[in-house]
Motif scaffolding. Structure first.
Motif, PDB file in Angstrom:
ATOM      1  N   GLU A   1     -64.970  -4.030 -23.266  1.00 23.53           N
ATOM      2  CA  GLU A   1     -64.575  -2.621 -23.286  1.00 23.53           C
ATOM      3  C   GLU A   1     -63.069  -2.478 -23.132  1.00 23.53           C
ATOM      4  OE1 GLU A   1     -64.452   1.130 -24.033  1.00 23.53           O
ATOM      5  OE2 GLU A   1     -66.264  -0.082 -24.289  1.00 23.53           O
ATOM      6  N   LYS A   2     -62.457  -3.269 -22.267  1.00 18.04           N
ATOM      7  CA  LYS A   2     -61.000  -3.228 -22.108  1.00 18.04           C
ATOM      8  C   LYS A   2     -60.320  -3.640 -23.415  1.00 18.04           C
ATOM      9  CE  LYS A   2     -60.538  -3.936 -17.153  1.00 18.04           C
ATOM     10  NZ  LYS A   2     -59.490  -3.011 -16.757  1.00 18.04           N
ATOM     11  N   VAL A   3     -60.841  -4.664 -24.052  1.00 19.81           N
ATOM     12  CA  VAL A   3     -60.274  -5.106 -25.328  1.00 19.81           C
ATOM     13  C   VAL A   3     -60.422  -4.008 -26.371  1.00 19.81           C
ATOM     14  CG1 VAL A   3     -60.586  -6.733 -27.238  1.00 19.81           C
ATOM     15  CG2 VAL A   3     -60.546  -7.579 -24.881  1.00 19.81           C
ATOM     16  N   ARG A   4     -61.613  -3.427 -26.486  1.00 22.33           N
ATOM     17  CA  ARG A   4     -61.858  -2.366 -27.475  1.00 22.33           C
ATOM     18  C   ARG A   4     -60.950  -1.156 -27.241  1.00 22.33           C
ATOM     19  NH1 ARG A   4     -67.311  -4.150 -27.028  1.00 22.33           N
ATOM     20  NH2 ARG A   4     -67.695  -2.682 -25.340  1.00 22.33           N
ATOM     21  N   SER A   5     -60.622  -0.877 -25.972  1.00 22.33           N
ATOM     22  CA  SER A   5     -59.751   0.265 -25.675  1.00 22.33           C
ATOM     23  C   SER A   5     -58.275  -0.090 -25.823  1.00 22.33           C
ATOM     24  CB  SER A   5     -60.036   0.785 -24.265  1.00 22.33           C
ATOM     25  OG  SER A   5     -59.592  -0.139 -23.298  1.00 22.33           O
ATOM     26  N   ARG A   6     -58.016  -1.348 -26.223  1.00 22.79           N
ATOM     27  CA  ARG A   6     -56.663  -1.850 -26.438  1.00 22.79           C
ATOM     28  C   ARG A   6     -55.825  -1.835 -25.156  1.00 22.79           C
ATOM     29  NH1 ARG A   6     -58.204   0.469 -31.232  1.00 22.79           N
ATOM     30  NH2 ARG A   6     -57.865  -0.783 -33.076  1.00 22.79           N
ATOM     31  N   GLU A   7     -56.491  -1.986 -24.038  1.00 19.70           N
ATOM     32  CA  GLU A   7     -55.816  -2.065 -22.742  1.00 19.70           C
ATOM     33  C   GLU A   7     -55.374  -3.503 -22.511  1.00 19.70           C
ATOM     34  OE1 GLU A   7     -57.150  -1.846 -18.076  1.00 19.70           O
ATOM     35  OE2 GLU A   7     -58.196  -0.566 -19.510  1.00 19.70           O
TER      36      GLU A   7
ATOM     37  N   ILE B   1     -44.697  -1.846 -34.579  1.00 23.25           N
ATOM     38  CA  ILE B   1     -45.612  -2.514 -33.662  1.00 23.25           C
ATOM     39  C   ILE B   1     -46.835  -2.946 -34.469  1.00 23.25           C
ATOM     40  CG2 ILE B   1     -44.838  -1.329 -31.576  1.00 23.25           C
ATOM     41  CD1 ILE B   1     -47.350   0.444 -31.811  1.00 23.25           C
ATOM     42  N   TYR B   2     -47.522  -3.928 -33.962  1.00 24.35           N
ATOM     43  CA  TYR B   2     -48.736  -4.440 -34.588  1.00 24.35           C
ATOM     44  C   TYR B   2     -49.901  -4.178 -33.659  1.00 24.35           C
ATOM     45  CZ  TYR B   2     -45.433  -6.627 -37.687  1.00 24.35           C
ATOM     46  OH  TYR B   2     -44.420  -6.828 -38.581  1.00 24.35           O
ATOM     47  N   GLU B   3     -51.033  -3.849 -34.260  1.00 19.71           N
ATOM     48  CA  GLU B   3     -52.225  -3.526 -33.494  1.00 19.71           C
ATOM     49  C   GLU B   3     -53.437  -4.110 -34.212  1.00 19.71           C
ATOM     50  OE1 GLU B   3     -54.181   0.672 -33.387  1.00 19.71           O
ATOM     51  OE2 GLU B   3     -52.789   0.574 -31.682  1.00 19.71           O
ATOM     52  N   LEU B   4     -54.383  -4.604 -33.456  1.00 20.16           N
ATOM     53  CA  LEU B   4     -55.617  -5.090 -34.052  1.00 20.16           C
ATOM     54  C   LEU B   4     -56.429  -3.917 -34.600  1.00 20.16           C
ATOM     55  CD1 LEU B   4     -56.643  -7.660 -31.316  1.00 20.16           C
ATOM     56  CD2 LEU B   4     -55.915  -8.209 -33.636  1.00 20.16           C
ATOM     57  N   THR B   5     -57.039  -4.119 -35.740  1.00 17.80           N
ATOM     58  CA  THR B   5     -57.972  -3.143 -36.301  1.00 17.80           C
ATOM     59  C   THR B   5     -59.333  -3.376 -35.647  1.00 17.80           C
ATOM     60  OG1 THR B   5     -58.652  -4.674 -38.029  1.00 17.80           O
ATOM     61  CG2 THR B   5     -56.779  -3.203 -38.530  1.00 17.80           C
ATOM     62  N   GLU B   6     -60.312  -2.599 -36.036  1.00 12.60           N
ATOM     63  CA  GLU B   6     -61.671  -2.822 -35.536  1.00 12.60           C
ATOM     64  C   GLU B   6     -62.153  -4.228 -35.916  1.00 12.60           C
ATOM     65  OE1 GLU B   6     -63.442  -0.889 -33.432  1.00 12.60           O
ATOM     66  OE2 GLU B   6     -61.608   0.313 -33.355  1.00 12.60           O
ATOM     67  N   GLN B   7     -61.820  -4.678 -37.124  1.00  8.48           N
ATOM     68  CA  GLN B   7     -62.190  -6.039 -37.534  1.00  8.48           C
ATOM     69  C   GLN B   7     -61.516  -7.069 -36.640  1.00  8.48           C
ATOM     70  OE1 GLN B   7     -62.749  -5.138 -42.248  1.00  8.48           O
ATOM     71  NE2 GLN B   7     -61.685  -6.976 -41.719  1.00  8.48           N
TER      72      GLN B   7
END
Length: 144
Positions: free
Chosen positions: A131-137, A84-90
């Motif tokens: 906040e939703k984006v940062r929580s990866r929701e 799976i791929y996930e965005l980093t903090e950057q």
């Protein structure tokens, strides 16, 4: 927040030009869109997103985004041969840019679409959206 900038061969010192070299093409932004706002996070999901990216372009963009620490590749939690791929903090830090681009397009280009719940959050509560984006929701769930 202090960022650790990635090194690359630059044609100029212009921050915008350098940022566009990494994330300024259509396919890269659509990959980031899917990882940021939806439940698409596997190679096959991204390949079938609807815009028609080819396998070789998707592979190259995913590798480049990993190289510059915008995304990370993780073992799939239930399938040993997949990732799976996930965005980093950057990568997550690109949310305001993508949201402004979505809003600009919606306001200035005919026949564009934003899911109504996301559009309402953009207009009424941008911080809750971030906040939703940062929580990866995922902001919208797609049938995969």
């Amino acid at each position: 927040m202090t960022m650790n900038p990635s090194r690359h061969e630059a044609r100029s010192a212009c921050a915008l030009a350098n940022g566009l070299e990494l994330v300024g093409d259509r396919w890269t932004l659509l990959i980031i869109r899917d990882l940021m706002f939806s439940n698409r996070n596997e190679f096959g999901h991204l390949l079938k997103a609807g815009e028609g990216i080819s396998t070789n372009i998707l592979t190259e963009r995913l590798e480049r985004l990993q190289q510059y620490n915008v995304i990370k590749k993780l073992p799939h939690p239930t399938h040993g041969k997949k990732f799976i791929y996930e965005l980093t903090e950057q990568g997550l830090a690109l949310a305001p840019v993508l949201i402004e681009m979505v809003l600009w397009s919606h306001n200035n280009l005919a026949d564009t679409f934003i899911p109504p719940s996301i559009h309402q959050m953009i207009l009424d509560d941008r911080e809750a959206l971030y906040e939703k984006v940062r929580s990866r929701e995922p902001l919208f769930i797609l049938d995969l």
